[in-house]
Design a protein around this motif. Structure first.
Motif, PDB file in Angstrom:
ATOM      1  N   MET A 148      -3.190   1.161 -11.229  1.00  0.00           N
ATOM      2  CA  MET A 148      -2.456   0.889  -9.943  1.00  0.00           C
ATOM      3  C   MET A 148      -1.178   0.216 -10.269  1.00  0.00           C
ATOM      4  N   SER A 152       1.828  -1.933  -9.854  1.00  0.00           N
ATOM      5  CA  SER A 152       2.335  -3.364  -9.517  1.00  0.00           C
ATOM      6  C   SER A 152       3.621  -3.495  -8.977  1.00  0.00           C
ATOM      7  N   GLU A 200       2.105  -4.879   4.103  1.00  0.00           N
ATOM      8  CA  GLU A 200       1.024  -3.965   4.096  1.00  0.00           C
ATOM      9  C   GLU A 200       1.459  -2.426   4.831  1.00  0.00           C
ATOM     10  N   GLY A 222       1.418  -0.812   1.326  1.00  0.00           N
ATOM     11  CA  GLY A 222       0.000  -0.336   1.503  1.00  0.00           C
ATOM     12  C   GLY A 222      -1.029  -1.737   1.405  1.00  0.00           C
ATOM     13  N   LYS A 223      -2.176  -1.424   2.086  1.00  0.00           N
ATOM     14  CA  LYS A 223      -2.980  -2.389   1.875  1.00  0.00           C
ATOM     15  C   LYS A 223      -3.626  -3.128   0.716  1.00  0.00           C
ATOM     16  N   ASN A 224      -3.538  -2.098  -0.287  1.00  0.00           N
ATOM     17  CA  ASN A 224      -4.198  -2.341  -1.560  1.00  0.00           C
ATOM     18  C   ASN A 224      -3.193  -2.620  -2.659  1.00  0.00           C
ATOM     19  N   ALA A 225      -2.053  -2.849  -2.185  1.00  0.00           N
ATOM     20  CA  ALA A 225      -0.829  -2.972  -3.300  1.00  0.00           C
ATOM     21  C   ALA A 225      -1.166  -4.442  -4.054  1.00  0.00           C
ATOM     22  N   LYS A 226      -0.883  -4.240  -5.165  1.00  0.00           N
ATOM     23  CA  LYS A 226      -0.933  -5.282  -6.123  1.00  0.00           C
ATOM     24  C   LYS A 226       0.738  -5.961  -6.165  1.00  0.00           C
ATOM     25  N   ASN A 267      -0.813  -9.779 -10.701  1.00  0.00           N
ATOM     26  CA  ASN A 267      -2.324  -9.031 -10.145  1.00  0.00           C
ATOM     27  C   ASN A 267      -2.566 -10.017  -8.761  1.00  0.00           C
ATOM     28  N   ASN A 291      -2.435 -10.166  -4.542  1.00  0.00           N
ATOM     29  CA  ASN A 291      -2.689  -9.288  -3.346  1.00  0.00           C
ATOM     30  C   ASN A 291      -1.277  -9.713  -2.556  1.00  0.00           C
TER      31      ASN A 291
END
Length: 78
Positions: free
Chosen positions: A1, A3, A28, A32-36, A44, A46
């Motif tokens: 993913m 970063s 978000e 996006g909600k899962n972005a790092k 790393n 959130n």
């Protein structure tokens, strides 16, 4: 993913004011909600961790009684 550097969030904030929850929602929606996320010294994270980190580093300044914006003097330019 992939970063995303925290600078991108700070640049997104320019000209707008936020609360913790509205900034989280904006991040978000944008990334996006899962972005790092990462910064020059951390990796790393959130979105919630990034917001806490940026606050601790003095990257925000108060705008009104309940909000804040980016402190543009505190954005690294590298």
């Amino acid at each position: 993913m992939l970063s995303i550097h925290g600078h991108e969030v700070l640049q997104m904030m320019a000209g707008n004011s936020y609360t913790d929850s509205s900034l989280l929602e904006a991040i978000e929606q944008q990334f996006g909600k899962n972005a790092k996320f990462h910064t020059c010294s951390e990796t790393n994270m959130n979105a919630e961790q990034l917001i806490c980190f940026l606050k601790l580093k003095g990257k925000f300044k108060p705008v009104n009684n309940s909000g804040f914006t980016v402190n543009e003097k505190k954005i690294c330019r590298h």
